[in-house]
Design an enzyme around this catalytic site. Sequence first.
Site, PDB file in Angstrom:
ATOM      1  N   ASN A   7       0.853  -1.192   0.000  1.00 37.56           N
ATOM      2  CA  ASN A   7       0.000   0.000   0.000  1.00 37.56           C
ATOM      3  C   ASN A   7       0.893   1.248   0.000  1.00 37.56           C
ATOM      4  O   ASN A   7       1.697   1.430   0.923  1.00 37.56           O
ATOM      5  CB  ASN A   7      -0.892  -0.038   1.252  1.00 37.56           C
ATOM      6  CG  ASN A   7      -1.862   1.117   1.299  1.00 37.56           C
ATOM      7  OD1 ASN A   7      -1.481   2.256   1.058  1.00 37.56           O
ATOM      8  ND2 ASN A   7      -3.109   0.853   1.630  1.00 37.56           N
ATOM      9  N   ASP A   9      -0.170   4.491  -0.130  1.00 38.95           N
ATOM     10  CA  ASP A   9      -0.866   5.727   0.253  1.00 38.95           C
ATOM     11  C   ASP A   9       0.022   6.675   1.056  1.00 38.95           C
ATOM     12  O   ASP A   9      -0.052   7.897   0.915  1.00 38.95           O
ATOM     13  CB  ASP A   9      -2.084   5.404   1.137  1.00 38.95           C
ATOM     14  CG  ASP A   9      -3.179   4.671   0.390  1.00 38.95           C
ATOM     15  OD1 ASP A   9      -3.088   4.541  -0.842  1.00 38.95           O
ATOM     16  OD2 ASP A   9      -4.125   4.222   1.055  1.00 38.95           O
ATOM     17  N   HIS A  10       0.860   6.085   1.940  1.00 35.90           N
ATOM     18  CA  HIS A  10       1.658   6.937   2.831  1.00 35.90           C
ATOM     19  C   HIS A  10       2.711   7.747   2.077  1.00 35.90           C
ATOM     20  O   HIS A  10       3.140   8.799   2.549  1.00 35.90           O
ATOM     21  CB  HIS A  10       2.323   6.108   3.915  1.00 35.90           C
ATOM     22  CG  HIS A  10       1.334   5.520   4.878  1.00 35.90           C
ATOM     23  ND1 HIS A  10       0.523   6.298   5.666  1.00 35.90           N
ATOM     24  CD2 HIS A  10       1.007   4.249   5.155  1.00 35.90           C
ATOM     25  CE1 HIS A  10      -0.251   5.520   6.394  1.00 35.90           C
ATOM     26  NE2 HIS A  10       0.019   4.266   6.101  1.00 35.90           N
ATOM     27  N   HIS A  43      -5.699   3.708  -1.960  1.00 38.00           N
ATOM     28  CA  HIS A  43      -7.053   4.068  -1.541  1.00 38.00           C
ATOM     29  C   HIS A  43      -7.343   5.461  -2.086  1.00 38.00           C
ATOM     30  O   HIS A  43      -6.734   6.437  -1.653  1.00 38.00           O
ATOM     31  CB  HIS A  43      -7.118   4.043  -0.010  1.00 38.00           C
ATOM     32  CG  HIS A  43      -8.483   4.280   0.544  1.00 38.00           C
ATOM     33  ND1 HIS A  43      -8.753   4.139   1.889  1.00 38.00           N
ATOM     34  CD2 HIS A  43      -9.655   4.634  -0.039  1.00 38.00           C
ATOM     35  CE1 HIS A  43     -10.034   4.403   2.102  1.00 38.00           C
ATOM     36  NE2 HIS A  43     -10.601   4.729   0.945  1.00 38.00           N
ATOM     37  N   ARG A  45      -9.519   8.199  -1.767  1.00 34.22           N
ATOM     38  CA  ARG A  45     -10.554   8.642  -0.832  1.00 34.22           C
ATOM     39  C   ARG A  45     -11.370   9.763  -1.450  1.00 34.22           C
ATOM     40  O   ARG A  45     -10.880  10.517  -2.283  1.00 34.22           O
ATOM     41  CB  ARG A  45      -9.924   9.116   0.475  1.00 34.22           C
ATOM     42  CG  ARG A  45      -9.205   8.019   1.243  1.00 34.22           C
ATOM     43  CD  ARG A  45      -8.713   8.537   2.574  1.00 34.22           C
ATOM     44  NE  ARG A  45      -9.794   8.624   3.523  1.00 34.22           N
ATOM     45  CZ  ARG A  45      -9.990   7.740   4.509  1.00 34.22           C
ATOM     46  NH1 ARG A  45      -9.170   6.733   4.682  1.00 34.22           N
ATOM     47  NH2 ARG A  45     -11.003   7.887   5.332  1.00 34.22           N
ATOM     48  N   ARG A  49      -7.261  12.946   0.140  1.00 38.62           N
ATOM     49  CA  ARG A  49      -6.243  13.454   1.080  1.00 38.62           C
ATOM     50  C   ARG A  49      -4.835  12.949   0.774  1.00 38.62           C
ATOM     51  O   ARG A  49      -3.870  13.567   1.136  1.00 38.62           O
ATOM     52  CB  ARG A  49      -6.615  13.138   2.526  1.00 38.62           C
ATOM     53  CG  ARG A  49      -6.555  11.676   2.848  1.00 38.62           C
ATOM     54  CD  ARG A  49      -6.720  11.454   4.324  1.00 38.62           C
ATOM     55  NE  ARG A  49      -8.106  11.643   4.745  1.00 38.62           N
ATOM     56  CZ  ARG A  49      -8.610  11.092   5.844  1.00 38.62           C
ATOM     57  NH1 ARG A  49      -7.842  10.354   6.623  1.00 38.62           N
ATOM     58  NH2 ARG A  49      -9.866  11.260   6.174  1.00 38.62           N
ATOM     59  N   GLU A  70      -8.642   0.455  -3.378  1.00 43.28           N
ATOM     60  CA  GLU A  70      -9.563   0.509  -2.236  1.00 43.28           C
ATOM     61  C   GLU A  70     -10.438   1.741  -2.419  1.00 43.28           C
ATOM     62  O   GLU A  70      -9.933   2.823  -2.717  1.00 43.28           O
ATOM     63  CB  GLU A  70      -8.795   0.679  -0.925  1.00 43.28           C
ATOM     64  CG  GLU A  70      -7.967  -0.497  -0.529  1.00 43.28           C
ATOM     65  CD  GLU A  70      -7.156  -0.195   0.728  1.00 43.28           C
ATOM     66  OE1 GLU A  70      -7.266   0.917   1.289  1.00 43.28           O
ATOM     67  OE2 GLU A  70      -6.398  -1.073   1.122  1.00 43.28           O
ATOM     68  N   THR A 101      -8.764   3.819   7.813  1.00 45.57           N
ATOM     69  CA  THR A 101     -10.030   3.078   7.789  1.00 45.57           C
ATOM     70  C   THR A 101     -10.285   2.436   9.153  1.00 45.57           C
ATOM     71  O   THR A 101      -9.440   1.725   9.677  1.00 45.57           O
ATOM     72  CB  THR A 101      -9.965   1.988   6.700  1.00 45.57           C
ATOM     73  OG1 THR A 101      -9.450   2.576   5.519  1.00 45.57           O
ATOM     74  CG2 THR A 101     -11.330   1.416   6.434  1.00 45.57           C
ATOM     75  N   GLU A 151     -11.499  -9.211   2.419  1.00 44.47           N
ATOM     76  CA  GLU A 151     -10.231  -8.868   3.060  1.00 44.47           C
ATOM     77  C   GLU A 151     -10.533  -8.793   4.552  1.00 44.47           C
ATOM     78  O   GLU A 151     -11.341  -7.956   4.990  1.00 44.47           O
ATOM     79  CB  GLU A 151      -9.667  -7.528   2.565  1.00 44.47           C
ATOM     80  CG  GLU A 151      -8.364  -7.178   3.310  1.00 44.47           C
ATOM     81  CD  GLU A 151      -7.664  -5.935   2.781  1.00 44.47           C
ATOM     82  OE1 GLU A 151      -7.748  -5.654   1.562  1.00 44.47           O
ATOM     83  OE2 GLU A 151      -7.023  -5.247   3.598  1.00 44.47           O
ATOM     84  N   HIS A 191      -4.413  -4.461   7.535  1.00 42.02           N
ATOM     85  CA  HIS A 191      -4.590  -3.343   8.460  1.00 42.02           C
ATOM     86  C   HIS A 191      -3.810  -3.558   9.749  1.00 42.02           C
ATOM     87  O   HIS A 191      -4.077  -4.484  10.498  1.00 42.02           O
ATOM     88  CB  HIS A 191      -6.053  -3.071   8.804  1.00 42.02           C
ATOM     89  CG  HIS A 191      -6.244  -1.634   9.219  1.00 42.02           C
ATOM     90  ND1 HIS A 191      -6.570  -0.644   8.338  1.00 42.02           N
ATOM     91  CD2 HIS A 191      -6.077  -1.044  10.405  1.00 42.02           C
ATOM     92  CE1 HIS A 191      -6.616   0.498   8.981  1.00 42.02           C
ATOM     93  NE2 HIS A 191      -6.328   0.288  10.230  1.00 42.02           N
ATOM     94  N   HIS A 214       1.553   0.941   6.315  1.00 37.02           N
ATOM     95  CA  HIS A 214       2.226   1.784   7.308  1.00 37.02           C
ATOM     96  C   HIS A 214       3.569   1.222   7.778  1.00 37.02           C
ATOM     97  O   HIS A 214       4.585   1.936   7.775  1.00 37.02           O
ATOM     98  CB  HIS A 214       1.302   2.020   8.508  1.00 37.02           C
ATOM     99  CG  HIS A 214       1.863   2.971   9.494  1.00 37.02           C
ATOM    100  ND1 HIS A 214       1.743   4.329   9.377  1.00 37.02           N
ATOM    101  CD2 HIS A 214       2.621   2.766  10.591  1.00 37.02           C
ATOM    102  CE1 HIS A 214       2.380   4.916  10.362  1.00 37.02           C
ATOM    103  NE2 HIS A 214       2.917   3.991  11.115  1.00 37.02           N
TER     104      HIS A 214
HETATM  105  N1  PXP Z   1      -6.299  -2.847   3.880  1.00 34.38           N
HETATM  106  C1  PXP Z   1      -7.223  -1.863   3.920  1.00 34.38           C
HETATM  107  C2  PXP Z   1      -8.598  -2.160   3.427  1.00 34.38           C
HETATM  108  C3  PXP Z   1      -6.903  -0.576   4.404  1.00 34.38           C
HETATM  109  O1  PXP Z   1      -7.837   0.390   4.428  1.00 34.38           O
HETATM  110  C4  PXP Z   1      -5.575  -0.328   4.805  1.00 34.38           C
HETATM  111  C5  PXP Z   1      -5.196   1.052   5.269  1.00 34.38           C
HETATM  112  O2  PXP Z   1      -5.176   1.918   4.184  1.00 34.38           O
HETATM  113  C6  PXP Z   1      -4.642  -1.363   4.719  1.00 34.38           C
HETATM  114  C7  PXP Z   1      -5.029  -2.622   4.282  1.00 34.38           C
HETATM  115  C8  PXP Z   1      -3.205  -1.165   5.118  1.00 34.38           C
HETATM  116  O3  PXP Z   1      -3.138  -0.889   6.487  1.00 34.38           O
HETATM  117  P1  PXP Z   1      -1.749  -0.455   7.134  1.00 34.38           P
HETATM  118  O4  PXP Z   1      -1.358   0.842   6.517  1.00 34.38           O
HETATM  119  O5  PXP Z   1      -2.083  -0.338   8.591  1.00 34.38           O
HETATM  120  O6  PXP Z   1      -0.770  -1.554   6.827  1.00 34.38           O
END
Ligand code: PXP
Length: 239
Positions: A7, A9-10, A43, A45, A49, A70, A101, A151, A191, A214
């Site tokens: 992921n 996103d960060h 994701h 959103r 953001r 996502e 989330t 998931e 997550h 993360h």
């Molecule tokens: N899966 C979903 C559906 C999520 O919303 C997220 C957070 O964006 C993740 C996985 C990844 O979570 P994390 O960033 O805590 O690893």
Amino acid sequence: MAKLGLNVDHIATVRQARGGAEPDPVTAAAIGEMAGAEGITIHLREDRRHIQDRDLEILRRTVKSKLNLEMAATQEMVRIALAIKPEQVTLVPEKRQELTTEGGLDVIVNHKLIADSVKRLKDGGIVVSLFIDPNQEQIKAAKKSDTDYIEIHTGSYAEADTWEKQQHELEQIDTAIKLARKVGLGINAGHGLNYTNIKAITSLGGIEEYNIGHSIIARAMLVGLDRAVRDMVELLKYA
Ligand code: PXP
């Protein structure tokens, strides 16, 4: 061996902090794939953001493994997904004020909306996954919605602060995996997973893909993204 869906996103969150062009989640995705990620997760959103429409459009053209989008089950997002065609959409709940989330979808209460979105996305050739808590009634409702995958939301497991609570959450996840397999659903998870808590989950077996952001991006800030991804891929080899 389970697959890593990285992921990114960060990376976009850091970029948006200055409103500039770097760091670029597109570059991060390419480095992640070269280090062994078998999917890229983003994701989009409603409030944009972190990930922007531009990121989704470019990643659709550059991701070589699998693009997992996502998104909330809204008309706007379904329309975007059908135009862009990621390999997979993971439907997630979305609240404007949340930091990340919080909790899984309520597929029982929102059954019609979710089942309609699943149908439209599947008719468009997109594999669909529903982000849900490890709860038996939610899994049965997910099956009725005709989704391909669930998931499993691992947030409660990741946040468990005692050994007993962690074991309890692991049992919930184990029961969820068994039921999902029995009814013929594919299983992803994610997550709050990190380099430590991933081990007990992978030992349960049955999970195809882990979506992790993360902890990997946090480690990448100190040791580099290539190494951070390789370290996690190595742990997933034992799944
Ligand atoms: N899966 C979903 C559906 C999520 O919303 C997220 C957070 O964006 C993740 C996985 C990844 O979570 P994390 O960033 O805590 O690893």
